[in-house]
Design an enzyme around this catalytic site. Sequence first.
Site, short mmCIF file in Angstrom:
data_model
loop_
_atom_site.label_atom_id
_atom_site.label_comp_id
_atom_site.label_asym_id
_atom_site.label_seq_id
_atom_site.Cartn_x
_atom_site.Cartn_y
_atom_site.Cartn_z
CG MET A 1 -1.63 1.31 1.46
SD MET A 1 -2.85 1.65 0.21
CE MET A 1 -4.06 0.43 0.61
CB CYS A 2 2.26 3.44 -2.01
SG CYS A 2 3.46 2.10 -1.91
#
Length: 627
Positions: free
Chosen positions: A1-2
């Site tokens: 996740m970013c």
Amino acid sequence: MCGICCSVSFSVEHFKKDLKEDLLYNLKRRGPDSDKQLLKSAVNYQCLFSGHVLHLRGVLTTQPVEDDRGNVFLWNGEVFGGVKVETEENDTQIMFKYLSSCKSEADILSLFSKVEGPWSFIYYQASSHHLWFGRDFFGRRSLLWQFSNLGRSFCISSVGAQISRGTKPWQEVPAAGIFRTDLNYAASSRYVILNFYPWKHISEENVTEECITVLTQISTDLPAFVSVVMNEAKLYLVKPVVPLNMMSCQASPETHCRKISSVPPTRETLQVFFTDEHMRRVVHQFLDILSVAVKRRVLHLLRDRDLPPNVILKSCDRKANVAILFSGGIDSMVIAALTDRHIPLDEPIDLLNVAFMMREKTMPTHLNRQKQKDHCETPSEEFSTNAGAVDGDCLDDKVPDRITGRAGLKELQTISPSRVWNFVEINVSLEELQKLRTTQICHLVQPLDTVLDDSIGCAVWFASRGIGCLATPEGTKSYQSAAKVLLTGIGADEQLAGYMRHRVRFQTLGLEALNEEIAMELGRISSRNLGRDDRVIGDHGKEARFPFLDENVVSFLNSLPIWEKADLTLPRGIGEKLILRLAAVELGLTASALLPKRAMQFGSRIAKMENNKEKASHKCGRLQVIS
């Protein structure tokens, strides 16, 4: 996740060296493990790239990444198949390596067509001044765009921020394909042309009419200086799932219906289906494919055993790496049972169960004091003293999802007694809901704006935050889930006729109409659910994963005729999601295999908290906060 973001400016006076403070703050919440900004300037435009990483696998790779030719890549995704990524490798590095070797548009499209898993990306090609961006087929990762009023700038970002008056709102980038724009041309003409590359089945010969419809829908809310056009070469991405089986005439006699149509929903009723060898084989195939999907999503995480050799943790100190949004319903129960199959037995699993509870106005003072002693005090970022514990003057045995959640916990403890199951009771008061909706949640739900979006967005935000309490042999204690990966059952109802509207549609218009409804559900799941849920869960520095939307799971279910997935001639608790109920029986689950669908907003009782006269589709005034 970013958290990924690219801000593009076309006029010198609008060139910026940093993002707005509130947008940067929201991006950092998504990616707490590293952040970096990179400025790329050309003669007449500037791109500010901002990357914020949640580290889950391989070597920590700070984003944005840049190669020796000046190409820049931002990646918010997980490669679960299609493109080879070794256990110790980082998928950002692998994807960028492949992208840098692409020689043509077709090569880029071929690469993204292969990826199995959720993704959104931004890719800058320095030599051609092209900016590529997009989301996966289901839209499991959020991506928004915002265009300035005067055509001087635009921004693409995982998450937005509260908008001020006169500012163009954020909108979701459609998950209908990927986009490319020529920044040099846009800067000189002050006109942004978005070349569109749609998803398409290889077998589809003529999709021109459908593409025109999609282009019209995308263009509707864009400003006059932005246009979306089909790419000149008529190239496309290959859809990652097989077409939906639209067969609506059942070939075999309806033997099961005759056997059990008059029998109440029981486990024995479901067992009747296993007397059909074909149905038994189909259920086992489904269970095997779903099990692999869960396995892909819970392995290759940074676990305690990856710590240095001199660090030894006691069993009681082990933290859960995986949590499940858990109501005790059939979807979350099956995911929990399959998760138990694949992660180390000495690793706890967090079951996150949320309840919204009103104060009991008529409760006598002495009873209130007694209940307050028995209830837990839950820590909170905003309410460190009462923290959503609702001071005990609420009755969580009136909250449906709390009841089924506790029952589901007992079932899981029965089939896997050696596992530590952390049933996290997350209690939310009206006061905390109203405060944190305004300060934290509102901008995450936007640009969606209905009463339903408010209810589900808030419920998922509090659940995924994971702050609650545990019942232990020593008594109740406060607890905060440290798990970075959250599994959710979304996608099961959409594919397996789980909603009441499916039953109404079938009873009114038959199997053909039911198939059409399911096709529509899958087609709109990106804009209706997934972008919002990704923004809400990602706000805690956690990653949502969706086993029911694994490409292989969807392809398998799409290949089946509707009557092998659901039989709506049968009563609730059996007919809807029939194949999943049968899979639950095979896993050893009991009462949960027969629970009818209950929507999260009703199961958690958030729908009862404020204005009971609202309709789900109405615009929600509580989301219209402008700072």
